[in-house]
Write a protein that holds these residues in place. Structure first.
Motif, PDB file in Angstrom:
ATOM      1  N   UNK A 197       0.890  -1.170   0.000  1.00 51.68           N
ATOM      2  CA  UNK A 197       0.000   0.000   0.000  1.00 51.68           C
ATOM      3  C   UNK A 197       0.924   1.214   0.000  1.00 51.68           C
ATOM      4  N   UNK A 198       0.932   1.916  -1.130  1.00 50.78           N
ATOM      5  CA  UNK A 198       1.996   2.883  -1.376  1.00 50.78           C
ATOM      6  C   UNK A 198       1.748   4.249  -0.726  1.00 50.78           C
ATOM      7  N   UNK A 199       0.568   4.474  -0.143  1.00 54.06           N
ATOM      8  CA  UNK A 199       0.316   5.787   0.483  1.00 54.06           C
ATOM      9  C   UNK A 199      -0.141   5.585   1.928  1.00 54.06           C
ATOM     10  N   UNK A 200      -0.695   6.639   2.538  1.00 54.59           N
ATOM     11  CA  UNK A 200      -1.054   6.512   3.958  1.00 54.59           C
ATOM     12  C   UNK A 200      -2.449   5.899   4.168  1.00 54.59           C
ATOM     13  N   UNK A 201      -3.040   5.349   3.108  1.00 54.42           N
ATOM     14  CA  UNK A 201      -4.400   4.804   3.261  1.00 54.42           C
ATOM     15  C   UNK A 201      -4.423   3.513   4.077  1.00 54.42           C
ATOM     16  N   UNK A 202      -3.247   2.918   4.371  1.00 58.43           N
ATOM     17  CA  UNK A 202      -3.222   1.726   5.228  1.00 58.43           C
ATOM     18  C   UNK A 202      -3.663   2.065   6.650  1.00 58.43           C
ATOM     19  N   UNK A 203      -3.560   3.336   7.022  1.00 57.16           N
ATOM     20  CA  UNK A 203      -3.828   3.741   8.408  1.00 57.16           C
ATOM     21  C   UNK A 203      -5.302   3.614   8.794  1.00 57.16           C
TER      22      UNK A 203
END
Ligand SMILES: [Zn+2]
Length: 354
Positions: free
Chosen positions: A163-169
């Motif tokens: 997951x290349x951006x902060x959307x994993x948070x």
């Protein structure tokens, strides 16, 4: 007019603009009818494939069909008699036989006297797990914080996803429509990448893959009961219902063209046998999982003597369509006015009041 000048005219943008509505009007003169495709009558916050129509909207949609006397059983599409210039004949179909079809949709169909076809995945009946696409959505789109990388073996190959951006948070709060929107963040991209990788796998590997993704996401294996397929008992009761016909949707819902003819035969013929036993009479209709089919699938359907098979190609039915490739229109979660406008303006169906 020489061919050369004719083609120059065709390339003229202004002329094309004029021609488009004329073409639409010509299309609207062609005898036609529609097959409506539903999956669930429910409300879900996360629904990337627009499978859910709310009970209120479904009730309003069925009330409209009842008022206009438009609903026919899918069997009417076995010949062209169902086609007319008002496009006033519509068949209601459900794919996958989710539990809510029985518990929520059926009472609404009964209230309005609307016939419907339920396409059943025979080996999914009574399963305590969701269909793999729902489990994948729960793991990737609905879960809280996710690890940023996933290593998983798919079709015998080790794969690494990130997951290349902060959307994993955290899960995104606004609704995403995978049908017509590009993924907006890394989480949605991961969902799409995994969906495309898993859809072509054999069923047992699909279950194993989503189990691994759920574990990775820290989610339980079993999903909410409301998203499960119906039970055998429910479908057996449904098969005897005067408004209902059940149809073949394969044993495990594979993407048929991704498998050889022997496996396709096992999926289609196996479901046919199971449902014929359950219903006590031969099943006379089929819907291809994901709408996907090839020459082998169509040949098997024909050999089994199934007269009608539906795709998910979004179009109205005209005299041109083959009975083993009938297109269907997916109904979205719209109120009665939106539903009527969509049928009339986009598809020239129910164009005139009866
Ligand atoms: Zn399906």
């Amino acid at each position: 007019m020489t061919p050369r000048r004719f083609s120059a005219l065709r390339n003229n943008r202004a002329l094309r603009r004029i021609a488009r509505p004329i073409r639409r009007q010509v299309r609207a003169l062609r005898p036609r009818a529609g097959i409506l495709m539903y999956h669930r009558v429910a409300s879900e916050a996360v629904d990337p494939w627009n499978l859910c129509v709310s009970p209120e909207h479904f009730d309003a949609q069925m009330a409209l069909l009842a008022r206009r006397g438009a609903a026919v059983d899918l069997a009417a599409f076995a010949n062209d008699e169902v086609l007319d210039r008002t496009g006033s004949r519509l068949a209601v179909t459900f794919d996958d036989a989710y539990r809510d079809n029985l518990e929520v949709a059926l009472p609404i169909l009964e209230r309005h006297g609307i016939p419907a076809t339920f396409f059943v995945v025979s080996d999914a009946l009574g399963r305590s797990r969701e269909f793999w696409w729902d489990a994948l959505g729960r793991a990737v789109l609905e879960s809280g914080t996710l690890p940023t990388t996933l290593e998983i073996v798919l079709a015998g190959r080790e794969r690494r996803f990130a997951i290349a951006d902060d959307s994993a948070a955290a899960p995104t709060s606004t609704r995403w429509h995978a049908d017509w929107e590009e993924p907006r963040n890394g989480r949605e991209q991961l969902y799409m990448d995994l969906w495309h990788a898993i859809v072509a796998l054999p069923p047992v590997d699909q279950d194993a893959a989503v189990a691994e993704v759920l574990l990775w996401a820290g989610m339980p294996l079993a999903g909410p009961e409301r998203r499960r397929p119906a039970t055998r008992e429910q479908v057996a009761a449904l098969a005897g219902h005067p408004l209902v016909r059940i149809g073949n949707h394969t044993r495990h819902h594979p993407s048929l063209p991704d498998h050889d003819a022997a496996r396709q035969r096992d999926e289609i013929a196996g479901c046919q046998q199971a449902l014929t036993e359950l219903a006590g009479s031969p099943v006379d209709r089929m819907s291809y999982p994901f709408g996907r089919h090839d020459a082998a699938s169509r040949a098997i359907v024909a050999e089994l003597g199934i007269p009608i098979a539906c795709t998910s190609h979004p179009a109205v039915v005209t005299a041109r369509q083959l009975r083993h490739e009938l297109p269907r229109l997916q109904v979205l979660d719209r109120d009665a006015d939106g539903f009527a406008r969509w049928l009339r303006d986009d598809h020239a169906l129910l164009a005139r009041a009866a």
